[in-house]
Design an enzyme around this catalytic site. Sequence first.
Site, mmCIF file in Angstrom:
data_model
loop_
_atom_site.group_PDB
_atom_site.id
_atom_site.type_symbol
_atom_site.label_atom_id
_atom_site.label_comp_id
_atom_site.label_asym_id
_atom_site.label_seq_id
_atom_site.Cartn_x
_atom_site.Cartn_y
_atom_site.Cartn_z
ATOM 1 N N ARG A 295 29.161 39.773 39.184
ATOM 2 C CA ARG A 295 30.373 40.550 39.295
ATOM 3 C C ARG A 295 31.496 39.754 38.621
ATOM 4 O O ARG A 295 31.293 38.638 38.175
ATOM 5 C CB ARG A 295 30.696 40.876 40.760
ATOM 6 C CG ARG A 295 30.289 39.872 41.815
ATOM 7 C CD ARG A 295 30.980 38.558 41.844
ATOM 8 N NE ARG A 295 32.418 38.734 41.822
ATOM 9 C CZ ARG A 295 33.211 37.791 41.377
ATOM 10 N NH1 ARG A 295 32.771 36.675 40.946
ATOM 11 N NH2 ARG A 295 34.501 37.987 41.346
ATOM 12 N N GLY A 296 32.699 40.394 38.547
ATOM 13 C CA GLY A 296 33.787 39.776 37.797
ATOM 14 C C GLY A 296 33.832 40.420 36.414
ATOM 15 O O GLY A 296 32.812 40.547 35.725
ATOM 16 N N ALA A 297 35.029 40.845 36.006
ATOM 17 C CA ALA A 297 35.178 41.670 34.798
ATOM 18 C C ALA A 297 34.536 41.079 33.544
ATOM 19 O O ALA A 297 33.691 41.732 32.928
ATOM 20 C CB ALA A 297 36.659 41.985 34.577
ATOM 21 N N ARG B 25 29.952 50.634 37.202
ATOM 22 C CA ARG B 25 31.158 50.338 37.983
ATOM 23 C C ARG B 25 32.362 50.784 37.141
ATOM 24 O O ARG B 25 32.449 50.466 35.961
ATOM 25 C CB ARG B 25 31.265 48.844 38.337
ATOM 26 C CG ARG B 25 30.209 48.367 39.333
ATOM 27 C CD ARG B 25 30.478 46.938 39.794
ATOM 28 N NE ARG B 25 31.617 46.883 40.727
ATOM 29 C CZ ARG B 25 32.218 45.742 41.071
ATOM 30 N NH1 ARG B 25 31.830 44.579 40.539
ATOM 31 N NH2 ARG B 25 33.240 45.754 41.939
ATOM 32 N N GLN C 109 34.501 37.400 48.325
ATOM 33 C CA GLN C 109 34.295 36.619 47.097
ATOM 34 C C GLN C 109 35.086 35.305 47.148
ATOM 35 O O GLN C 109 34.666 34.295 46.600
ATOM 36 C CB GLN C 109 34.751 37.414 45.863
ATOM 37 C CG GLN C 109 33.868 38.568 45.485
ATOM 38 C CD GLN C 109 34.306 39.868 46.126
ATOM 39 O OE1 GLN C 109 34.835 39.884 47.254
ATOM 40 N NE2 GLN C 109 34.079 40.980 45.442
ATOM 41 N N ASP D 2 41.002 43.172 36.409
ATOM 42 C CA ASP D 2 39.841 43.969 35.992
ATOM 43 C C ASP D 2 40.223 44.942 34.884
ATOM 44 O O ASP D 2 39.399 45.292 34.044
ATOM 45 C CB ASP D 2 39.260 44.712 37.195
ATOM 46 C CG ASP D 2 38.544 43.743 38.107
ATOM 47 O OD1 ASP D 2 37.348 43.512 37.906
ATOM 48 O OD2 ASP D 2 39.218 43.155 38.979
ATOM 49 N N ASN E 61 43.246 44.770 40.118
ATOM 50 C CA ASN E 61 42.440 43.613 40.536
ATOM 51 C C ASN E 61 41.929 43.902 41.944
ATOM 52 O O ASN E 61 42.227 44.950 42.523
ATOM 53 C CB ASN E 61 43.296 42.339 40.503
ATOM 54 C CG ASN E 61 42.439 41.082 40.588
ATOM 55 O OD1 ASN E 61 41.445 40.923 39.888
ATOM 56 N ND2 ASN E 61 42.802 40.187 41.505
ATOM 57 N N LYS E 62 41.189 42.962 42.510
ATOM 58 C CA LYS E 62 40.568 43.155 43.802
ATOM 59 C C LYS E 62 41.542 43.704 44.841
ATOM 60 O O LYS E 62 42.707 43.274 44.900
ATOM 61 C CB LYS E 62 39.983 41.819 44.293
ATOM 62 C CG LYS E 62 39.239 41.864 45.575
ATOM 63 C CD LYS E 62 38.207 42.940 45.646
ATOM 64 C CE LYS E 62 37.186 42.819 44.510
ATOM 65 N NZ LYS E 62 36.309 44.019 44.507
HETATM 66 O O1 MRU Z 1 34.360 43.363 42.780
HETATM 67 P P1 MRU Z 1 34.419 42.136 41.911
HETATM 68 O O2 MRU Z 1 33.959 40.906 42.597
HETATM 69 O O3 MRU Z 1 33.744 42.350 40.575
HETATM 70 O O4 MRU Z 1 36.000 41.956 41.615
HETATM 71 C C1 MRU Z 1 36.369 40.896 40.797
HETATM 72 C C2 MRU Z 1 37.831 40.746 40.659
HETATM 73 O O5 MRU Z 1 38.642 41.509 41.143
HETATM 74 C C3 MRU Z 1 38.290 39.616 39.763
HETATM 75 O O6 MRU Z 1 39.525 39.133 40.183
HETATM 76 C C4 MRU Z 1 38.406 40.128 38.335
HETATM 77 O O7 MRU Z 1 37.213 40.751 37.971
HETATM 78 C C5 MRU Z 1 38.739 39.049 37.363
HETATM 79 S S1 MRU Z 1 37.403 38.038 37.081
HETATM 80 C C6 MRU Z 1 37.926 36.902 35.970
#
Ligand code: MRU
Length: 369
Positions: free
Chosen positions: A54-56, A95, A208, A249, A259-260
């Site tokens: 996970r993570g963009a 996603r 996370q 994201d 973002n999250k």
């Molecule tokens: O649901 P996730 O864990 O994929 O969410 C991730 C985030 O919100 C991160 O902050 C974002 O993807 C940036 S990662 C460099």
Amino acid sequence: MLVGDKNYQSIWLDESDPSVVRVIDQQKLPFFFEIAELRSVDDIYNAIRNMTIRGAPLIGAAAAFGIYLATLEITNTTNIRLHLENAARYLTSCRPTAVNLSWAVNYVTDRLDPGLPPNLLSSAALESALSICEKEKNNCMAIGKSGLPILEAISAGKKGEPVNILTHCNAGWLACIDYGTATAPIYLAHNSGIPVHVWIDETRPRNQGAMLTAWELGQAGVPHTLIADNTGGHLMQHGMVDIVMVGCDRASAKGDVANKIGTYLKALAADDNKIPFYSALPSSSIDFGISNGLEEIPVEERDPEEITSVSGFLRGKIESVRICPENTPALNFGFDVTPAKYITGLITEKGICKASRKDIKEMFSDKFN
Ligand code: MRU
């Protein structure tokens, strides 16, 4: 980044078998350090969907490898153009919020000529996927260099006391290929002897922050403290936070940042307490085609069970426990959008820019028609 005494990226191609993509299984961290092997488009789709990865930026890179694996599935009866279109549509659907997913899929498919013989198609796809990994590594290192002066400036006024940074979710190297986004300036500052301390939001519902950011910073020896998501505002009111640094994201062309879930509330508290709030992101996370983030960024809704239960480590195993009465209705949005007006700046691979259309256009003029 170092794990123990070995250097790791979050994703790589198996040297001995180029039909296998290897990733660190982020569902097992921090309790187990396991490598997952992804061998098909379905494997990539599921790994992104169930958040093994996970993570963009990492989601983007993985999807790029997904297109490569799709080329390995071509037989002499395959309609290649249709097969690649289906794989692209399928991967892009797993996603909705992180724009890196569609950016990376388009980046690879734009460089594929369906008329090529399958072996040349595969090497072209692999070359593109590997170049995305290299780009994102370089972007994150550059983001580190762009953000370091912010921490240096704060440190200069702290008479040797640590710079207290609050971060939300995991925008570290696990979420990218290496170095991370929000963490990149922190690692550079720490490695250059600037005292830093990180408040890590646990980041419900999937934690996370508690599981991944705490593990990363622990591996790197960066001082940190885990806090409940609702603690940050109180710490800000009491002068215990110097700066907020989060990931992204999807940012809009005028600087709204998705973002999250929970990031927006941190931005409001930072604004109320006059604390600088930065989002660190590579340009692959900017959606130059949209303006109003609140209206135009798709926000993922996930399984309510992620709210009604929590997973953790018990007697040598990862267990999930329910935290509410049975059949309690729950709603699980994965992200929120922080309007540009609450963002002090965007830390990008090209430097720091204000969260405004004018400044983003100035910095990324080649992305605007
Ligand atoms: O649901 P996730 O864990 O994929 O969410 C991730 C985030 O919100 C991160 O902050 C974002 O993807 C940036 S990662 C460099």
